[in-house]
Design an enzyme around this catalytic site. Structure first.
Site, PDB file in Angstrom:
ATOM      1  N   CYS A 186      -0.729  10.689  -6.786  1.00 52.03           N
ATOM      2  CA  CYS A 186      -2.325  10.757  -6.102  1.00 52.03           C
ATOM      3  C   CYS A 186      -3.461  11.545  -6.303  1.00 52.03           C
ATOM      4  CB  CYS A 186      -2.146  10.627  -4.260  1.00 52.03           C
ATOM      5  SG  CYS A 186      -3.217   9.820  -3.496  1.00 52.03           S
ATOM      6  N   LYS A 208       0.460  -1.387  -0.076  1.00 55.32           N
ATOM      7  CA  LYS A 208      -0.259  -0.006  -0.129  1.00 55.32           C
ATOM      8  C   LYS A 208       0.842   1.058   0.469  1.00 55.32           C
ATOM      9  CE  LYS A 208      -3.748   2.246   0.701  1.00 55.32           C
ATOM     10  NZ  LYS A 208      -3.079   3.732   0.116  1.00 55.32           N
TER      11      LYS A 208
END
Length: 311
Positions: free
Chosen positions: A128, A43
């Site tokens: 992101c 992650k």
């Protein structure tokens, strides 16, 4: 047939998870390690643990997914401890993803990784799109170059970067010119396409809560954009900088197309979320069937050999 050479290692196949999917906890990462994936990535982590955005924040939709996760993760120490131990049990390099809330935070995490005994591959997420109020670093070309200059002043371990999608050929040219200045191991393209909006017509409302419903699109929606970015960077980057293709990989044909455009490794997100780790065995089998039908004995025989129309 599917063996792939990458970072001085031979992987059984080019298939991986995309960071963010089935890799939040040690238990999930162990499931990936025991699956038919050729490799896996953690992650994307920040310095400290984050809860992320409020739910609902990820929704599967007919042609893919929409999400605004907000970087939920358990903090760098949690993942660094796991990969440092896991690497002692396998020769296969582990991919470690980081996505700081600022350039300074990314630098601090990379310094921590540099000083650690982790010897796998670090993936720096510069793309992101789902943190409210935070722009994507990789859409600021000057900041991207400044960031890489600072990083490679001290970081000596294998490093790849994850990019957002680009939509203009001039942007491929400009970003590739920057990336070619640095000893990057790879470029991962693309992250989700932000910002999309999906509507529940029955309720007459959006389907995710953060950012008034705006979120990153994944899955079938984004495959043409993903393929264009893979091809755009494959034809512009130094051959030493490999490509990880991500976006819209649902079956063996999708995987074949990414490889034909020039990808070396492939990451799967939306379909992994829908199907679970068994997807890697299925897609690997489908890819082998396509290669056998075409008479290819290895991926290298067709990687990057996409044809243009010349007459």
């Amino acid at each position: 047939m599917l063996q792939t050479n990458f970072v001085n290692h031979t992987f059984e196949n080019p298939l991986m998870n995309a960071s963010g999917i089935h890799c939040m906890t040690v238990e999930e990462m162990k499931e990936l390690a025991n699956s038919k994936a050729g490799a896996y990535v953690t992650k994307s982590t920040t310095l400290k643990e984050r809860e992320g955005n409020p739910s609902p924040r990820y929704v599967d939709v007919p042609l893919g997914s929409i999400n605004s996760m907000g970087l939920p993760n358990l903090g760098i120490d949690y993942y660094l401890e796991y990969v440092s131990e896991a690497q002692t049990k396998t020769e296969t390099p582990i991919f470690f993803s980081i996505a700081g809330m600022s350039v300074a935070e990314n630098i601090e995490m990379l310094e921590k990784i540099q000083a650690s005994d982790f010897h796998g591959v670090t993936e720096l997420n510069l793309s992101c799109p789902n943190v409210p109020g935070k722009p994507q670093v990789a859409y600021d070309f000057a900041l991207t170059e400044e960031t890489l200059e600072k990083i490679f002043a001290f970081f000596t371990k294998p490093l790849g970067i994850k990019l957002p999608p680009y939509f203009d050929l001039a942007h491929f040219d400009q970003m590739a010119a920057i990336l070619n200045k640095y000893p990057l191991t790879y470029v991962n393209t693309i992250n989700s396409v932000g910002n999309g909006l999906y509507i529940d017509v029955d309720k007459e409302q959006v389907v995710i809560k953060p950012k008034d419903g705006f979120g990153g699109l994944g899955g079938e929606y984004i495959k043409p954009t993903a393929l264009a970015n893979v091809r755009g960077f494959y034809t512009r980057l130094n051959p030493s900088i490999k490509i990880i293709g991500t976006g819209g990989i649902r079956n063996g044909q999708d995987a074949f197309e990414h490889l034909l455009c020039g990808a070396t490794m492939l990451q799967i997100g939306t379909e992994l979320h829908k199907e679970g780790p068994a997807i890697f065995e299925r897609i690997a089998s489908e890819l082998e069937d396509i290669m056998e039908a075409k008479g290819y004995k290895s991926i290298d025989e067709f990687r990057g050999k996409l044809r243009s129309i010349t007459d």
